[in-house]
Design a protein around this motif. Sequence first.
Motif, PDB file in Angstrom:
ATOM      1  N   GLY A 252       0.794  -1.321   0.125  1.00 33.43           N
ATOM      2  CA  GLY A 252       0.251   0.085  -0.185  1.00 33.43           C
ATOM      3  C   GLY A 252       0.745   1.573   0.195  1.00 33.43           C
ATOM      4  N   LEU A 253       2.299   1.180  -0.018  1.00 34.35           N
ATOM      5  CA  LEU A 253       3.091   2.453   0.163  1.00 34.35           C
ATOM      6  C   LEU A 253       3.096   2.941  -1.195  1.00 34.35           C
ATOM      7  CD1 LEU A 253       4.610   3.776   2.077  1.00 34.35           C
ATOM      8  CD2 LEU A 253       6.580   2.538   1.343  1.00 34.35           C
ATOM      9  N   GLY A 254       2.873   2.446  -2.096  1.00 39.20           N
ATOM     10  CA  GLY A 254       2.845   3.097  -3.522  1.00 39.20           C
ATOM     11  C   GLY A 254       1.538   3.810  -3.707  1.00 39.20           C
ATOM     12  N   MET A 255       0.535   3.481  -3.214  1.00 33.46           N
ATOM     13  CA  MET A 255      -0.592   4.222  -3.580  1.00 33.46           C
ATOM     14  C   MET A 255      -0.680   5.657  -2.630  1.00 33.46           C
ATOM     15  SD  MET A 255      -4.698   2.980  -2.509  1.00 33.46           S
ATOM     16  CE  MET A 255      -5.920   4.201  -2.381  1.00 33.46           C
ATOM     17  N   LEU A 256      -0.224   5.140  -1.403  1.00 36.87           N
ATOM     18  CA  LEU A 256      -0.087   6.212  -0.358  1.00 36.87           C
ATOM     19  C   LEU A 256       0.789   7.550  -1.113  1.00 36.87           C
ATOM     20  CD1 LEU A 256      -0.475   7.502   2.409  1.00 36.87           C
ATOM     21  CD2 LEU A 256       1.909   6.555   2.962  1.00 36.87           C
ATOM     22  N   VAL A 257       1.930   7.050  -1.816  1.00 41.24           N
ATOM     23  CA  VAL A 257       3.082   8.073  -2.151  1.00 41.24           C
ATOM     24  C   VAL A 257       2.309   8.395  -3.550  1.00 41.24           C
ATOM     25  CG1 VAL A 257       5.291   8.392  -2.971  1.00 41.24           C
ATOM     26  CG2 VAL A 257       4.787   6.718  -0.983  1.00 41.24           C
ATOM     27  N   TRP A 258       1.499   7.854  -4.253  1.00 38.57           N
ATOM     28  CA  TRP A 258       1.164   8.230  -5.696  1.00 38.57           C
ATOM     29  C   TRP A 258      -0.002   9.249  -5.287  1.00 38.57           C
ATOM     30  CZ3 TRP A 258       3.095   9.426  -9.726  1.00 38.57           C
ATOM     31  CH2 TRP A 258       4.193   8.361 -10.299  1.00 38.57           C
ATOM     32  N   GLN A 259      -0.794   8.881  -4.356  1.00 39.69           N
ATOM     33  CA  GLN A 259      -1.892   9.874  -4.252  1.00 39.69           C
ATOM     34  C   GLN A 259      -1.260  10.949  -3.958  1.00 39.69           C
ATOM     35  OE1 GLN A 259      -2.960  11.262  -1.268  1.00 39.69           O
ATOM     36  NE2 GLN A 259      -1.584  10.470   0.064  1.00 39.69           N
ATOM     37  N   GLY A 260      -0.061  11.331  -2.985  1.00 41.30           N
ATOM     38  CA  GLY A 260       0.563  12.415  -2.736  1.00 41.30           C
ATOM     39  C   GLY A 260       1.110  13.272  -3.849  1.00 41.30           C
ATOM     40  N   ALA A 261       1.942  12.192  -4.725  1.00 40.56           N
ATOM     41  CA  ALA A 261       2.315  12.631  -5.714  1.00 40.56           C
ATOM     42  C   ALA A 261       1.392  13.403  -6.708  1.00 40.56           C
ATOM     43  CB  ALA A 261       3.199  11.448  -6.491  1.00 40.56           C
ATOM     44  N   MET A 262       0.364  12.974  -6.825  1.00 40.17           N
ATOM     45  CA  MET A 262      -0.646  13.678  -7.770  1.00 40.17           C
ATOM     46  C   MET A 262      -1.239  14.788  -7.152  1.00 40.17           C
ATOM     47  SD  MET A 262      -1.078  11.248 -10.100  1.00 40.17           S
ATOM     48  CE  MET A 262      -2.546  11.984 -11.051  1.00 40.17           C
ATOM     49  N   ALA A 263      -1.247  14.933  -5.976  1.00 35.00           N
ATOM     50  CA  ALA A 263      -1.338  16.195  -5.243  1.00 35.00           C
ATOM     51  C   ALA A 263      -0.399  17.283  -5.607  1.00 35.00           C
ATOM     52  CB  ALA A 263      -2.104  16.068  -3.916  1.00 35.00           C
ATOM     53  N   PHE A 264       0.784  16.530  -5.289  1.00 37.33           N
ATOM     54  CA  PHE A 264       1.862  17.645  -5.805  1.00 37.33           C
ATOM     55  C   PHE A 264       1.964  18.247  -7.131  1.00 37.33           C
ATOM     56  CE2 PHE A 264       6.110  18.344  -7.273  1.00 37.33           C
ATOM     57  CZ  PHE A 264       7.101  18.702  -6.291  1.00 37.33           C
ATOM     58  N   GLU A 265       1.435  17.275  -7.870  1.00 38.87           N
ATOM     59  CA  GLU A 265       1.485  18.022  -9.360  1.00 38.87           C
ATOM     60  C   GLU A 265       0.363  18.900  -9.446  1.00 38.87           C
ATOM     61  OE1 GLU A 265       1.692  14.515 -11.941  1.00 38.87           O
ATOM     62  OE2 GLU A 265       3.800  13.568 -10.963  1.00 38.87           O
ATOM     63  N   TYR A 266      -0.661  18.641  -9.073  1.00 40.56           N
ATOM     64  CA  TYR A 266      -1.774  19.757  -9.154  1.00 40.56           C
ATOM     65  C   TYR A 266      -1.296  20.790  -8.531  1.00 40.56           C
ATOM     66  CZ  TYR A 266      -5.411  16.252 -10.499  1.00 40.56           C
ATOM     67  OH  TYR A 266      -6.043  15.172 -11.144  1.00 40.56           O
ATOM     68  N   TRP A 267      -0.577  20.786  -7.422  1.00 47.54           N
ATOM     69  CA  TRP A 267      -0.321  22.216  -6.576  1.00 47.54           C
ATOM     70  C   TRP A 267       0.800  22.965  -7.313  1.00 47.54           C
ATOM     71  CZ3 TRP A 267      -0.088  19.002  -1.339  1.00 47.54           C
ATOM     72  CH2 TRP A 267      -1.442  18.789  -1.036  1.00 47.54           C
ATOM     73  N   THR A 268       1.927  22.200  -7.802  1.00 46.76           N
ATOM     74  CA  THR A 268       3.056  22.731  -8.263  1.00 46.76           C
ATOM     75  C   THR A 268       3.247  22.944  -9.804  1.00 46.76           C
ATOM     76  OG1 THR A 268       4.341  20.875  -8.257  1.00 46.76           O
ATOM     77  CG2 THR A 268       4.174  21.816  -6.342  1.00 46.76           C
ATOM     78  N   GLY A 269       2.535  22.109 -10.552  1.00 50.30           N
ATOM     79  CA  GLY A 269       2.393  21.904 -12.050  1.00 50.30           C
ATOM     80  C   GLY A 269       3.973  21.454 -12.317  1.00 50.30           C
ATOM     81  N   GLN A 270       4.605  20.627 -11.379  1.00 50.14           N
ATOM     82  CA  GLN A 270       5.922  19.916 -11.778  1.00 50.14           C
ATOM     83  C   GLN A 270       5.663  18.498 -11.442  1.00 50.14           C
ATOM     84  OE1 GLN A 270       9.422  21.429 -10.275  1.00 50.14           O
ATOM     85  NE2 GLN A 270       8.869  23.685 -10.436  1.00 50.14           N
ATOM     86  N   LYS A 271       6.379  17.738 -12.024  1.00 48.59           N
ATOM     87  CA  LYS A 271       6.457  16.024 -12.036  1.00 48.59           C
ATOM     88  C   LYS A 271       6.939  15.867 -10.518  1.00 48.59           C
ATOM     89  CE  LYS A 271       8.036  12.321 -14.618  1.00 48.59           C
ATOM     90  NZ  LYS A 271       7.741  11.219 -13.494  1.00 48.59           N
ATOM     91  N   ALA A 272       6.201  15.049  -9.760  1.00 43.79           N
ATOM     92  CA  ALA A 272       6.480  14.765  -8.691  1.00 43.79           C
ATOM     93  C   ALA A 272       7.848  13.727  -8.361  1.00 43.79           C
ATOM     94  CB  ALA A 272       5.568  14.156  -7.797  1.00 43.79           C
ATOM     95  N   PRO A 273       8.724  14.107  -7.518  1.00 45.31           N
ATOM     96  CA  PRO A 273      10.039  13.305  -7.378  1.00 45.31           C
ATOM     97  C   PRO A 273       9.712  12.037  -6.603  1.00 45.31           C
ATOM     98  CG  PRO A 273       9.984  15.214  -6.059  1.00 45.31           C
ATOM     99  CD  PRO A 273       8.824  15.208  -6.520  1.00 45.31           C
ATOM    100  N   PHE A 274       9.202  10.991  -7.124  1.00 44.80           N
ATOM    101  CA  PHE A 274       8.241   9.825  -6.672  1.00 44.80           C
ATOM    102  C   PHE A 274       9.371   9.085  -5.789  1.00 44.80           C
ATOM    103  CE2 PHE A 274       7.199   5.488  -6.271  1.00 44.80           C
ATOM    104  CZ  PHE A 274       5.904   5.438  -5.832  1.00 44.80           C
ATOM    105  N   GLY A 275      10.407   8.943  -6.051  1.00 42.22           N
ATOM    106  CA  GLY A 275      11.471   8.200  -5.178  1.00 42.22           C
ATOM    107  C   GLY A 275      11.739   8.896  -3.804  1.00 42.22           C
ATOM    108  N   ILE A 276      11.677  10.267  -4.120  1.00 45.52           N
ATOM    109  CA  ILE A 276      12.176  10.981  -2.611  1.00 45.52           C
ATOM    110  C   ILE A 276      10.902  10.953  -1.863  1.00 45.52           C
ATOM    111  CG2 ILE A 276      12.316  13.445  -2.020  1.00 45.52           C
ATOM    112  CD1 ILE A 276      14.911  12.533  -3.526  1.00 45.52           C
TER     113      ILE A 276
END
Length: 290
Positions: A252-276
């Motif tokens: 479940g960690l992948g889903m947790l991080v990807w839901q955050g990564a998608m939010a990051f992309e909406y807020w910043t307009g930039q690709k999220a650094p998924f590994g970080i």
Amino acid sequence: MIDISGKTIVCGIIGDPVEHTVSPAMHNAAFAYAGLDYVYVPFQVKKEGLAEAIHGMGALNIRGLNVTIPHKVGVIPLLSELDFLAEYIGAVNTIVNHGGILKGYNTDGIGFIRSLLEEGVNPKDKNVVVVGAGGASRAITFTLVDKGASITILNRRSGMEKAVRLADEINNAFRRDVQALEFEDENLAKIMGKADILVNATSVGMIPNPEETPVESRWFRPGLLVYDIVYNPVETRLLREARQAGATTIDGLGMLVWQGAMAFEYWTGQKAPFGIMRDAASKALTIKNE
Ligand code: NAP
């Protein structure tokens, strides 16, 4: 240490409680890595303070908020606009402030899909059995059907009414024939042979009850993908037994991080650094469990 100035853009999470969240660790690590002058803070918001908090988001020019328990549904009438999936799912976990227009999204389902794609699995035309009919299941099932998967929803007897309602809503929205079945051996025997993917979208197996498992290991086989959205512990009993039976597994960690990564992309307009973000979330979970 985050260097906050008068230009720093503020994002955060609203919920009650929020002490346990790993989102600040994940997002602040991502902002720092991307060199963005953003900060992410937790806001404990009681139910009775929700409307004021959302109005405050506009007044304080907060760029984005994640929304967690108990506000994912209650926040909807307070927003200016809803993304279509958030509207179908009936829950919002991410808000973007577009110059005073507050738009609600649900990134849980799409986060789930992104985590599948990252593992090389495209859900289109796959047979997916989803166990559970709560909030996370709603996000996952609507998004899976939107992406072309065939799904069956299983829930325990006491929650069947909810599961049938969810299947009806999906069928009305997408003109499909999704079935909701009671979680029992007879039904598992009918559907597990054809299943490509089994998803646990219940809380069974989560800390403090890691010895529990929602599905017995005799239903696992090589060729089946078993996905557990529970992320604490990261390797649940379900995943351990599925792996031992030769099935492929995703935690479940992948889903947790990807839901955050998608939010990051909406807020910043930039690709999220998924590994970080994944490393920061994983570290924050380890610290939380110590
Ligand atoms: P929820 O709305 O409370 O739904 C819980 C679901 O689990 C319901 O279908 C419930 O059945 C079922 N359930 C609970 N206890 C059960 C038991 N003993 N036996 C069988 N079924 C049981 O919770 P949620 O928000 O959907 O979250 C579910 C889990 O997903 C949690 O562990 C949460 O941490 C995790 N999650 C992970 C992510 C991620 O990013 N990886 C995102 C969201 C949630 P009834 O319908 O009968 O009550």
